[in-house]
Design a protein around this motif. Sequence first.
Motif, PDB file in Angstrom:
ATOM      1  N   ASN A   1      58.331 103.261  59.323  1.00  0.00           N
ATOM      2  CA  ASN A   1      59.428 102.406  59.770  1.00  0.00           C
ATOM      3  C   ASN A   1      60.793 103.083  59.591  1.00  0.00           C
ATOM      4  OD1 ASN A   1      57.468 100.543  60.354  1.00  0.00           O
ATOM      5  ND2 ASN A   1      57.684  99.447  58.418  1.00  0.00           N
ATOM      6  N   ASP A   2      60.860 104.355  59.951  1.00  0.00           N
ATOM      7  CA  ASP A   2      62.140 105.077  59.862  1.00  0.00           C
ATOM      8  C   ASP A   2      62.688 105.328  61.269  1.00  0.00           C
ATOM      9  OD1 ASP A   2      60.300 106.889  60.740  1.00  0.00           O
ATOM     10  OD2 ASP A   2      60.752 108.446  59.268  1.00  0.00           O
ATOM     11  N   CYS A   3      62.721 104.243  62.027  1.00  0.00           N
ATOM     12  CA  CYS A   3      63.130 104.338  63.440  1.00  0.00           C
ATOM     13  C   CYS A   3      64.505 104.989  63.611  1.00  0.00           C
ATOM     14  CB  CYS A   3      63.135 102.960  64.081  1.00  0.00           C
ATOM     15  SG  CYS A   3      61.572 102.095  63.924  1.00  0.00           S
ATOM     16  N   MET A   4      65.358 104.882  62.586  1.00  0.00           N
ATOM     17  CA  MET A   4      66.716 105.430  62.727  1.00  0.00           C
ATOM     18  C   MET A   4      66.700 106.917  63.008  1.00  0.00           C
ATOM     19  SD  MET A   4      66.483 103.045  60.185  1.00  0.00           S
ATOM     20  CE  MET A   4      66.955 103.493  58.535  1.00  0.00           C
ATOM     21  N   VAL A   5      65.706 107.619  62.472  1.00  0.00           N
ATOM     22  CA  VAL A   5      65.680 109.070  62.648  1.00  0.00           C
ATOM     23  C   VAL A   5      64.447 109.527  63.425  1.00  0.00           C
ATOM     24  CG1 VAL A   5      67.072 109.624  60.645  1.00  0.00           C
ATOM     25  CG2 VAL A   5      64.613 109.300  60.377  1.00  0.00           C
ATOM     26  N   CYS A   6      63.735 108.574  64.024  1.00  0.00           N
ATOM     27  CA  CYS A   6      62.475 108.948  64.670  1.00  0.00           C
ATOM     28  C   CYS A   6      62.723 109.382  66.113  1.00  0.00           C
ATOM     29  CB  CYS A   6      61.508 107.770  64.642  1.00  0.00           C
ATOM     30  SG  CYS A   6      59.934 108.136  65.419  1.00  0.00           S
ATOM     31  N   GLU A   7      62.065 110.498  66.486  1.00  0.00           N
ATOM     32  CA  GLU A   7      62.174 110.995  67.861  1.00  0.00           C
ATOM     33  C   GLU A   7      61.618 109.976  68.854  1.00  0.00           C
ATOM     34  OE1 GLU A   7      63.537 113.669  69.328  1.00  0.00           O
ATOM     35  OE2 GLU A   7      64.358 114.150  67.364  1.00  0.00           O
ATOM     36  N   GLY A   8      60.690 109.156  68.377  1.00  0.00           N
ATOM     37  CA  GLY A   8      60.061 108.201  69.283  1.00  0.00           C
ATOM     38  C   GLY A   8      60.923 106.985  69.590  1.00  0.00           C
ATOM     39  N   ALA A   9      61.967 106.766  68.788  1.00  0.00           N
ATOM     40  CA  ALA A   9      62.776 105.553  68.957  1.00  0.00           C
ATOM     41  C   ALA A   9      63.271 105.441  70.391  1.00  0.00           C
ATOM     42  CB  ALA A   9      63.950 105.568  67.984  1.00  0.00           C
ATOM     43  N   GLY A  10      63.092 104.268  70.941  1.00  0.00           N
ATOM     44  CA  GLY A  10      63.534 104.056  72.320  1.00  0.00           C
ATOM     45  C   GLY A  10      62.409 104.173  73.313  1.00  0.00           C
ATOM     46  N   THR A  11      61.391 105.027  72.979  1.00  0.00           N
ATOM     47  CA  THR A  11      60.232 105.121  73.869  1.00  0.00           C
ATOM     48  C   THR A  11      58.977 104.663  73.140  1.00  0.00           C
ATOM     49  OG1 THR A  11      59.924 107.413  73.202  1.00  0.00           O
ATOM     50  CG2 THR A  11      61.124 107.036  75.241  1.00  0.00           C
ATOM     51  N   CYS A  12      59.145 104.181  71.900  1.00  0.00           N
ATOM     52  CA  CYS A  12      57.997 103.838  71.061  1.00  0.00           C
ATOM     53  C   CYS A  12      57.499 102.425  71.386  1.00  0.00           C
ATOM     54  CB  CYS A  12      58.410 103.930  69.599  1.00  0.00           C
ATOM     55  SG  CYS A  12      57.189 103.309  68.455  1.00  0.00           S
ATOM     56  N   THR A  13      56.223 102.330  71.760  1.00  0.00           N
ATOM     57  CA  THR A  13      55.669 101.024  72.107  1.00  0.00           C
ATOM     58  C   THR A  13      55.567 100.127  70.874  1.00  0.00           C
ATOM     59  OG1 THR A  13      54.296 102.346  73.575  1.00  0.00           O
ATOM     60  CG2 THR A  13      53.873  99.995  73.542  1.00  0.00           C
ATOM     61  N   LEU A  14      55.276 100.728  69.737  1.00  0.00           N
ATOM     62  CA  LEU A  14      55.166  99.941  68.505  1.00  0.00           C
ATOM     63  C   LEU A  14      56.514  99.292  68.172  1.00  0.00           C
ATOM     64  CD1 LEU A  14      53.455  99.094  66.071  1.00  0.00           C
ATOM     65  CD2 LEU A  14      54.090 101.233  64.954  1.00  0.00           C
ATOM     66  N   GLN A  15      57.567 100.073  68.330  1.00  0.00           N
ATOM     67  CA  GLN A  15      58.918  99.566  68.071  1.00  0.00           C
ATOM     68  C   GLN A  15      59.233  98.397  69.016  1.00  0.00           C
ATOM     69  OE1 GLN A  15      62.160 102.098  69.370  1.00  0.00           O
ATOM     70  NE2 GLN A  15      63.213 101.837  67.422  1.00  0.00           N
ATOM     71  N   GLU A  16      58.842  98.583  70.256  1.00  0.00           N
ATOM     72  CA  GLU A  16      59.081  97.561  71.269  1.00  0.00           C
ATOM     73  C   GLU A  16      58.386  96.244  70.886  1.00  0.00           C
ATOM     74  OE1 GLU A  16      57.467  97.216  75.735  1.00  0.00           O
ATOM     75  OE2 GLU A  16      58.140  99.216  75.167  1.00  0.00           O
ATOM     76  N   TYR A  17      57.117  96.335  70.431  1.00  0.00           N
ATOM     77  CA  TYR A  17      56.378  95.127  70.070  1.00  0.00           C
ATOM     78  C   TYR A  17      56.919  94.500  68.791  1.00  0.00           C
ATOM     79  CZ  TYR A  17      52.975  96.321  73.685  1.00  0.00           C
ATOM     80  OH  TYR A  17      52.376  96.605  74.877  1.00  0.00           O
ATOM     81  N   ALA A  18      57.330  95.358  67.850  1.00  0.00           N
ATOM     82  CA  ALA A  18      57.910  94.821  66.614  1.00  0.00           C
ATOM     83  C   ALA A  18      59.129  93.974  66.967  1.00  0.00           C
ATOM     84  CB  ALA A  18      58.293  95.960  65.677  1.00  0.00           C
ATOM     85  N   TYR A  19      59.887  94.467  67.942  1.00  0.00           N
ATOM     86  CA  TYR A  19      61.067  93.735  68.424  1.00  0.00           C
ATOM     87  C   TYR A  19      60.637  92.448  69.122  1.00  0.00           C
ATOM     88  CZ  TYR A  19      65.134  92.678  71.349  1.00  0.00           C
ATOM     89  OH  TYR A  19      66.161  92.058  71.976  1.00  0.00           O
TER      90      TYR A  19
END
Lengths: 346, 591
Positions: A96-114
């Motif tokens: 859960n370190d989306c702030m520095v993750c290369e995947g942020a913005g294209t990450c499906t997991l992040q999208e669903y968490a949102y």
Amino acid sequence: MISLTIDGKPVSVQEGSSVLDAARSAGIPIPTLCHHPKLSAFGGCRLCIVRIEGIPRPVTSCTTPAAEGMVVTTASPEITALRKTVLELILSDHPNDCMVCEGAGTCTLQEYAYAFGLRDNPYPGERRQYEACDANPFIERDMEKCIACGRCVKVCDEIQGVAAINFTYRGFKTKICPAFERELDCEFCGQCVQVCPTGALTGKQWARTARTLDVQKVRTVCGYCGVGCEVLLHVQNNRIIRVSAPDDGWNEGWLCVKGRFGYRFVDSPDRLTEPLIRKDGVLQPASWDEALQLVADKLTAIKTQHGPDTIGGLSSARCTTEENYLFQKLMRAAIGTNNVDHCARL
Amino acid sequence: MTETIIRVCMGPGGIAAGGADVLAAFQSGLADAQVSATIENRCTMHKVGCLGLCAKDVLVDIIRNGDKKTYELVTPDMAGRIITEHVIGGTPVAEWLVKDDYHAFHAKQVKVVLSDCGAVDPESIDSYIAAGGYAAVRAVLTSMTRKDVIDLIKNSGLRGRGGAGFPTGVKWENCSNVDADTKYIICNADEGDPGAFMDRAALEGNPHAVLEGMLIGAYAIGARIGYVYVRAEYPLAVERLNLAIRQAAEHGFLGENILGSGFGFTLRIKLGAGAFVCGEETALIASIEGERGMPRPKPPFPVYKGLWGKPTVINNVETLANVPYIIRNGADWFASYGTEKSKGTKVFSLTGKVRNTGLIEVPMGITLREIIHEIGGGIENGRRFKAVQTGGPSGGCIPASMIDLNVDYESLSKAGSIVGSGGMIVLDEDDCMVSVAKYFLQFTQAESCGKCVPCRVGTKRLLEIMERITNGNGQESDLDLLVKLGNDIRQTSLCGLGMTAPNPVLSTIKYFRDEYEAHIRDKKCPAKVCKNLLTFSVIAAACKGCGACLRACPAGAVSGEKKKLHTIDQTRCVKCGACFDACKFKAIAKD
């Protein structure tokens, strides 16, 4: 055609379609992490569960074939709650370190968490921790972010035919890696990177180049070979910072190591941008006419003095078929030799 | 002429108790006495499969002129006297013979699957044939159609003995109805439940019955190739299976045109590498195909799309071993045992705190009371019976209050447990139900294949909550969280392993909620099992100041001068219990 009812809506699909295919064809969204339309169904992430009348427990829509007369419910408070638990479990073992993750913005997991509004972790506990690995210059593997969806395993096996990685260990310690946890030693095509739904697999050269929002995408054709794969150049400040392939291109979203990772030459200061002729021992810029005239003069001189078979031509895989045809024509008709070959045979 | 047969139990329990040494002692003892060489005495020696009462192993049968006597707890040094007095002299050694509890152990049992175990020599096809073996396959191939066989099995009411209880005849019928050029039959011998050894005993004790069952099943569904998927940790079972396959082929029961019927069948053995999940049928199929043993979603079911995409029937060892006996004796005979929906008998491995542990075969519908108090001989050391865990790690715990429950598929499932493959662990008042549930969860968690999220991560989180509770860090909300997460895992997991993994937790919460509450609220383990919840202290009135506890303590937590009251420093105590064990005056309190 098969007719079924999804969320009260009549839907018709081709035989062999899954319930997920059917729902999506009718514009009904179902969340998925492990499913990929071009790979075999897996049924591992459990997010795409739906209720089907006559089946006592929820089933995964990606693996269940659509059948005539089926009555499917894709969303209900029960299904949403179960999906939420599954997502919470995934996130409970995620950095859960989306702030520095290369995947942020294209990450499906992040999208669903949102989408599911997940902020708290009701299941605090052990998190998998791994040492960074891989000395290769192409693929960055951050296995702590891996959700074991298996897409990389399948693309490597089913599309690339390499099978460089697979599931290892059991239970919570399950890890996707090469045999015996060795360093990654494959073709580095990066198809795994393309299909990874999180930031677990990324390109090493991409690190800290740009956020998705700052990137302009330019669709073009790969110049590496005559195959002509369609590529998407991710451009920032007129510099290519990464390359992907559009899913709807004729190459179906797939690329090789050169097309995906070999883009740095574009900005290389060593790159030739004009013809150079060596004069007085030093390479000096010249016009195309001047350069071509020099080549023609030299070839004619050699042909006259030593005969045409003292000349050989080697063409490039980066040329198109038509260009290669013209090149052999030049060698055979203009120079008069059959000494012609191609670098792809080397 | 005196004819004597000596049978030494070489089942799993017998071997573990030293059966091989006993066998060797009898062999050399007989050689020394030159018994088999004398004309008056002809003596044959068999190593046989499980005789059942493993707690009394090594068991040895001496059958002298048809009169069978059984010795219990035989050790190699007893062989000499038994040979001299009984085999030669004709007078049994009375004090070594089995006692009443041995007969009680057998009185309530009905043997079908195990009926020839312990009687036939598992390494001799002739021995099996002499006992009526391969008569069923002969009858099937010469006088029955495929439909006849399927109808007979359907009428018998036989259901899958691997745990799920699916009607065997229906499974065969479904596969038989599929039109395909190739079909397979697989025997699932990947028995993996902790403490279970039913299939092992059947394979080691009577492998030909399993083979015969497979042949009949193959004929019924139209399969020409079969696999026995057996775990490599059963080397003797593998050895005897290989031998049985060789012997069956030599006798024309395997290969082309069996018994002139035109039906051909070949059998291969595939060794499992020790993954519990490979007992799940789709993972087992993946394993045979050379893939990692990960379950595949159903549908499609293996009867339609199984091994290499071909219709495949997978039956458990015990299921298949029932088949020849059903064919021989008829569907009505089999259906005469059991309840309305659960027919026949079931083999259980009875373990835990009962006097007579071992392998039992009982008619379906028998009560837990009969199993525990009559067959099992009651609880050891007069302690109080608390619960019985059935069905292995996927099963649940049934409390003492339900001791009159019938043991069949429906009743156990209604009580929140399962028949499963047949594990039965008896627990007494010294067992902590929270710890028992935690133990099984540890097992399933470690054996999860890692494919689906609820099983891979969910069971880990369940286990962490259980660990928290047994360590004294449980929170009031943990019980609700366990129930919620457990139910969600049940609903969302891909295969049976994940779906049933929360069962031990959920069933113990259902019946033993007060024990959980004691752990969480009072930070006490009522059974005094959970180490972190124990407090060791010196009872001043009883302490003689002998220093035994002080010397025994590995942490230097005990202090006190000689002949004076000793004390335990709670901050240094590691709760190992060494002081408690060392004290001769019962002066250490464990609370």
